[in-house]
Design a protein around this motif. Sequence first.
Motif: not given
Length: 440
Positions: A268-292
Amino acid sequence: MSDSAGGCVEPRTAVTEAEVEALVRGICFKTGPPRRLGVEVEWLVRELRDPRLPVSPERLEAAYAALRTVPLRSALTVEPGGQLELSSPPAASLMECVRTVSADLDAVRAVLREDGLVLTGLGHDPWRVPCRFLRQPRYDAMEACLDRTGPAGRAMMCASASVQVCVDAGYEEPGPLGHVRRWWLAHQLGAVLVAVFANSPLSGGRPTGWLSTRQLRWTQIGTGRAGGPVLDADPRGAWARHVLDSPVMCVRRDSGPWHVPDGLTFREWTRSGTPGPPTREDLDYHVTTLFPPVRPRGHLELRMIDAQPGDDGWIVPLAVVAALFDDPEAAETAYRTVKPLAERAHGMPAPHNPLWRDAARVGLADPELREVAVTCFATALDALPRLGAGTEVVDAVAAYRDRYAARGRCPADDSLDELRATARATRPRPTHPHGKDTPS
């Protein structure tokens, strides 16, 4: 858990939904022959004179400052509640990994002992109320995010510890060491590892009703943050969809508290661009916040094993996993052995399925899990010499099998036995109406 705190980054080029999927598919499984092995060992840090006593933040900070001056081959990090973690460098063999981490732990223990502190191997703190030691924007945001699902998040952050084993993703081609088979095996064998190494039956000094309270906390956090994807024949695609459809924990800011959105997925973030469009760095950081329970980071990180008792208890799960994943004959046997367990998962992702819940709650009291565990230990013991394991490692695995797996027990059972014995010893004896002790 194993995380890096990370920092703020300058805005860069935004990534689209399609780019995110391609990036994740490209980096999550680095295929090739399994050659490297690693382990991340987490510990609760406690008073040497009485492990039930709290350690003040000032003492922890002083101890960790001293540890940072010690030359170690493993990376030393501190978890949100003050837990200590050592992460080995990638090793070319099981024995190299064991020797490296053992030497580093000896050095760490010597420094802590000078300050009256000791490393304690438990999957969940049995006494302390979760209390955060680190005050960083990442953990402020994590706490705010996880608080929405209840207190389990704080317990995970501040009161849990594990043994995390890292293995290569495996070959691109099919077979016992292929990445598709290893991904599937990690999720089925993972339940067996939860059961046989469960070591966290207490919270607040009382039994929780689960042999692995640490695993209970993960299930309470929820599937988006602490669950794995639904397994299918395309691990890359399944993980990419999971990353896109998982909620964003935080959006980093250059100043002030980080934004903690409620229910915003990365897709949804990539589609809405809010708050601010996500970057590659945001993606890399997002993966570190997932704990499967199994996290693909190029290699496979098996995150489901409770911290183990004793100075060297961590070696047994490391050796068992290495044998069952990296020896082709053992990997094939392990695959056939755990295959019937998949039906009990009912197609639901780990750890939020009946198989994993049974493993964490009753351990090897489950007859099927016990039978599978015994076979897996026998298979590992047969394979370890082929991997060059030393006699001391093979003997440790055999001793663990005899003490626990063969008897349908795990370290959590020892803790519960000790608790019952203490309760009996401290229970007031009934007295005779005329003041004489009543015979027991």
